[in-house]
Design an enzyme around this catalytic site. Structure first.
Site, PDB file in Angstrom:
ATOM      1  N   SER A 273       0.834  -1.195   0.000  1.00 48.02           N
ATOM      2  CA  SER A 273       0.000   0.000   0.000  1.00 48.02           C
ATOM      3  C   SER A 273       0.869   1.245   0.000  1.00 48.02           C
ATOM      4  O   SER A 273       1.974   1.250   0.551  1.00 48.02           O
ATOM      5  CB  SER A 273      -0.896   0.034   1.243  1.00 48.02           C
ATOM      6  OG  SER A 273      -0.151   0.357   2.399  1.00 48.02           O
ATOM      7  N   ASP A 274       0.362   2.302  -0.641  1.00 46.36           N
ATOM      8  CA  ASP A 274       0.988   3.596  -0.428  1.00 46.36           C
ATOM      9  C   ASP A 274       0.844   3.937   1.050  1.00 46.36           C
ATOM     10  O   ASP A 274      -0.002   3.379   1.759  1.00 46.36           O
ATOM     11  CB  ASP A 274       0.337   4.661  -1.312  1.00 46.36           C
ATOM     12  CG  ASP A 274       1.284   5.813  -1.609  1.00 46.36           C
ATOM     13  OD1 ASP A 274       2.204   6.055  -0.806  1.00 46.36           O
ATOM     14  OD2 ASP A 274       1.101   6.485  -2.641  1.00 46.36           O
ATOM     15  N   TRP A 275       1.665   4.843   1.507  1.00 44.36           N
ATOM     16  CA  TRP A 275       1.762   5.119   2.941  1.00 44.36           C
ATOM     17  C   TRP A 275       0.442   5.698   3.467  1.00 44.36           C
ATOM     18  O   TRP A 275       0.040   6.797   3.105  1.00 44.36           O
ATOM     19  CB  TRP A 275       2.928   6.058   3.193  1.00 44.36           C
ATOM     20  CG  TRP A 275       4.243   5.387   3.408  1.00 44.36           C
ATOM     21  CD1 TRP A 275       5.121   5.665   4.405  1.00 44.36           C
ATOM     22  CD2 TRP A 275       4.849   4.321   2.649  1.00 44.36           C
ATOM     23  NE1 TRP A 275       6.231   4.844   4.309  1.00 44.36           N
ATOM     24  CE2 TRP A 275       6.093   4.006   3.243  1.00 44.36           C
ATOM     25  CE3 TRP A 275       4.451   3.596   1.524  1.00 44.36           C
ATOM     26  CZ2 TRP A 275       6.938   3.013   2.766  1.00 44.36           C
ATOM     27  CZ3 TRP A 275       5.295   2.603   1.037  1.00 44.36           C
ATOM     28  CH2 TRP A 275       6.518   2.312   1.651  1.00 44.36           C
TER      29      TRP A 275
END
Length: 839
Positions: A273-275
């Site tokens: 996942s993106d942050w």
């Protein structure tokens, strides 16, 4: 991506540069780890990767599995950190920002030009070197995963991250992205391509208000192809995005993660996942997410509980872990001692040379009236360098997670002054007063004005205009000196109300630490400009495809992608809107001609061969980019034409070369939303070759008729035996074997345009999607995965890109009922296959 640090305005909006001492850091050489004790027999083992993964999985506990699928919540020493499992000799993972070099404020690194500049080179070999610099410096810093490249399509020039992407065209982004990945991973570092998918704006990001209402056809034709190219290039991992797509957040979107990436594209790596972009435990797990970053708010204790409670199957957790371990083994992370450290100086002279070459090749000459360029000492006695961007505020990089601290910056003023030498007077004005600037220009042979816009992750631009101060400055200077040249440092397209007043324009993007050296070499002609625009430059904001509030940035929680597949040049060319400068455009200090178009095909396998002659008709050596576009029949509803091939050529004056392109039926296909697949209907297809989407002097046609059916018939191998579905069975798992040719339905194979082999309505398949030598080949339901792709090779082999191996007769036995397998491609008769001819 965005770390918690990046969400702070100071980090996202600052282009602060730090002077560091550069030291040599050549290609990374990894020392092999000593063989582990019997407690970790998989370390240093020569067993196949999948076997080694199995050995770890047999010993790992559920708690430790969970520890591998999320970060530890810290941004130190890297922006993402997965701790080691010492008992099992599983090394730690350190994930570090890119894609223009090592981000997150690390020092001692190379500030490369922005990726949009690398895309403007249209040079895949140079792009591979660009990626190799990133990989080598990540390795030197001790990081194991490079969070790059960014391959999202530039839907609109206002996107705050346009500078860190690879342009508006999926074919170009796919080719350049694949080269970047290959370069990065050649250094033993995992490339994490981003951001899957339909991520094209920062407004409302990471919220349901950024919900893209987009058709399946648009996703398949525009926003997903570059990710398929990344999967085929062997990308180890992919990062899902902050977008919501058709009502579901991208990191729990089953169509993006499972249907497209893992099934259709056969992706065997892991999805991170993106942050902060993970928003659920159960949905994210089942819909394809494999790793949460930066912490474990959903994939830590909540995931453990969900597995214990039966809401998430243990087999799904196992799959997450297997995907991660498989890549760690494949890139040797288990087999070498940890090396590198965050404090190491990893930049080098060689890396600086690459940075300079990208800045030079990627700068695009947009206007050169009257041959004002290159600057010649015989006619130029004084140069006025104007604008803060030429000196104290040199715009060399964008912001956010793609921001990189430079070890030094050669400003344009420094570069021009050094190159001019003692024979040419160079004077500077910062442009704060358009009139101690216009006066200087009026007293100089040439005026060079620098202007910029700043882009950064976290916010979009409200306009595509330069500041009113910059526009006024350029107009004032041009009014006093007709030999005014404008150098733009922008992340994407800008308008140019003064274009008819100036003699020359360079788009130099964000050129990195070698800014001044690169632009000086171009201005004086030491380097012949060869960059080509990877994005269209519209005349005004009203001309862009997403021109309404509903399209950009959206209204009432919906972002309407109603322009469909008409993105970038597809929109301008189909709607007959004249851009300021078209996609693929760029001038040179020499000239080129295009002749002798040859179009042949389709042949028995649906292949169309195209060639043309390119000649340097000028007086100096230079490079051009031959571009091939295909226009589908009007009945398809496709854009006027679409890029399907390019080739960069470097020619001496008067020299010619022949460029060759190969088109497959897939290149002539569009996505049929009703059939959920690619189709190439009968009709006449236009083939055009030139050096921009609007300069295509060579045109021809290729015709697909109603009788142009896929090839169907026997596939023969060693000793003339035929590929056979054992017992004409329709059961999944039935062996594909060699057998006497008997003309039955069990031996009537159809070769599809996307390189599948079908018989009796089912597909030839690598069992369980495995990739190791010896993997058996079977009959299975057609599912579009990489396990069912068999690409014909010139030597007769059938190559499976998912595994990197070929269809093989074990032991070259030539015996009836031998089940076929995957094996290293070796060019032997055991791997030579004769496909059926088209009827």
């Amino acid at each position: 991506m965005s770390s918690p640090l990046c969400q702070r305005a100071a980090r996202c909006g600052s282009a602060a540069l730090t002077l560091l001492v550069a030291a040599s850091a050549g290609p990374v050489v990894f020392a092999p780890a000593a063989h582990a004790a019997n407690s970790c027999p998989w370390v240093g083992s020569t067993a196949p990767v999948d076997q080694r993964v199995d050995e770890v999985m047999a010993r790992i506990t559920q708690n430790k599995e969970v520890s591998l699928v999320h970060g530890n919540g810290s941004t130190q020493p890297y922006v993402g950190n997965v701790p080691a499992i010492s008992r099992l000799c599983v090394p730690a993972l350190g994930l570090e920002d890119g894609p223009a070099g090592i981000g997150d404020g690390m020092t001692g690194v190379t500030q490369l030009p922005a990726p949009v500049a690398s895309a403007a080179t249209w040079d895949t070999a140079l792009e591979q070197r660009y990626g190799a610099v990133i990989g080598a410096e990540d390795a030197g810093k001790g990081a194991s995963v490079a969070l790059s490249p960014t391959i999202n399509i530039v839907r609109d020039p206002r996107w705050g991250r346009a500078f860190e992407s690879l342009g508006e065209d999926p074919y170009l982004a796919g080719k350049m992205g694949a080269a970047d990945i290959t370069g990065t991973q050649s250094q033993g570092v995992l490339a994490q391509v981003k951001h899957l998918a339909v991520y094209n704006q920062e407004t409302h990001r990471n919220s349901a208000a950024d919900n893209a209402d987009v058709s399946e056809r648009t996703m398949q034709e525009i926003y997903l192809p570059a990710f398929q190219a990344a999967a085929r290039a062997g990308a180890s991992s992919v990062m899902c995005s902050y977008s919501w797509v058709n009502g579901q957040d991208a990191c729990a979107n089953p169509y993006l993660l499972n249907t497209a990436m893992k099934s259709q594209f056969g992706f065997k790596g892991f999805v991170t996942s993106d942050w902060g972009a993970t928003h659920s435990t159960i949905n994210s797990a089942y819909n394809g997410l494999d790793m949460e970053m930066p912490g474990g708010g959903y994939f830590g204790a909540p995931l453990n509980s969900a597995v214990n409670g039966g809401q998430v199957a243990k087999s799904r957790l196992d799959d997450m872990v297997r995907r991660i371990l498989r890549q760690m083994f494949a890139f040797g992370l288990f087999d070498r001692k940890p090396s590198g450290s965050p404090g190491a100086v990893v930049t080098s002279d060689a890396h600086s040379t690459t940075a300079r070459q990208v800045a030079e090749e990627g700068s695009v000459l947009l206007k050169n009236a009257g041959g004002v360029l290159p600057l010649r000492p015989s006619t130029v006695h004084s140069i006025a360098v104007i604008g803060a961007d030429a000196d104290s505020k040199a715009r060399t990089a964008g912001g956010g997670s793609a921001g990189v601290k430079a070890p030094y910056v050669v400003t344009p003023l420094t570069g021009i002054t050094h190159r001019a030498g003692s024979g040419i007077k160079v004077a500077y004005d910062d442009g704060s007063n358009p009139s101690s600037a216009a006066d200087l220009a009026g007293s100089s042979s040439v005026a060079v004005v620098f202007a910029s816009t700043f882009e950064s992750e976290g916010s979009d631009l409200g306009t595509i205009d330069l500041s009113s101060a910059d526009n006024s400055l350029i107009s004032a200077v041009a009014a006093r000196n007709p030999h005014t040249i404008v150098v733009l440092n922008t992340g994407s397209a800008v308008t140019m109300p003064w274009i008819d007043q100036v003699a020359g324009v360079f788009e130099a993007w964000y050129p990195g630490q070698e800014d001044g050296n690169a632009i000086a070499a171009l201005l004086f002609g030491d380097t012949n400009p060869s960059g080509k625009l990877p994005v269209s430059f519209p005349r005004s904001l009203t001309d862009v495809p997403a021109s309404t509030q509903q399209q950009w940035p959206g209204a009432n929680g919906q972002v309407r992608y109603s322009e469909g597949v008409d993105v970038g040049y597809r929109w301008y060319d189909t709607k007959d809107i004249t851009p300021l400068f078209p996609f693929g455009y760029g001038l040179s200090y020499t000239t080129f001609s295009y002749d002798d178009l040859f179009v042949a095909g389709p042949d028995a396998h649906g292949t169309v061969n195209v060639s043309a002659t390119v000649t340097n008709t000028g007086r100096r050596q230079g490079a051009d980019v031959a571009q091939l576009y295909v226009g589908d029949p009007a009945s398809t509803g496709e854009p006027t034409h679409q890029l399907k091939g390019f080739q960069r050529v470097d020619l001496a004056p008067g020299a010619s070369t022949t460029v060759h392109f190969t088109l497959t039926t897939k290149d002539l296909s569009y996505w049929d939303q009703n059939a959920h697949g690619w189709t190439a209907p009968a009709g006449r297809y236009r083939i055009a070759v030139g050096d921009s989407s609007r300069t295509l002097p060579l045109t021809g046609t290729v015709t697909l008729t109603s009788t142009t059916a896929p090839p169907s018939g026997a596939v023969t191998g060693i000793a003339g035996l035929c590929l056979d579905d054992r017992g004409a069975s329709l059961a999944n798992g039935t062996p594909i074997q060699l057998y006497d040719c008997n003309h039955t339905g069990a031996q009537k194979w159809t070769v599809t345009s996307d390189h599948r082999l079908t018989v009796l309505g089912k597909c030839m398949d690598a069992a369980n999607g495995a990739t190791a030598n010896g993997t058996l080949v079977q009959l299975y339901d057609c599912n579009g995965t990489g396990a069912q792709i068999w690409e014909p090779q010139p030597n007769g082999a059938l190559y499976n890109p998912q595994s990197g191996r070929c269809l093989d007769d074990p032991g070259a036995t030539a015996e009836r009922e031998t089940q076929l397998q995957l094996y290293d491609c070796n060019g032997t008769h055991a791997q030579k296959w004769q496909l059926p001819e088209r009827m």
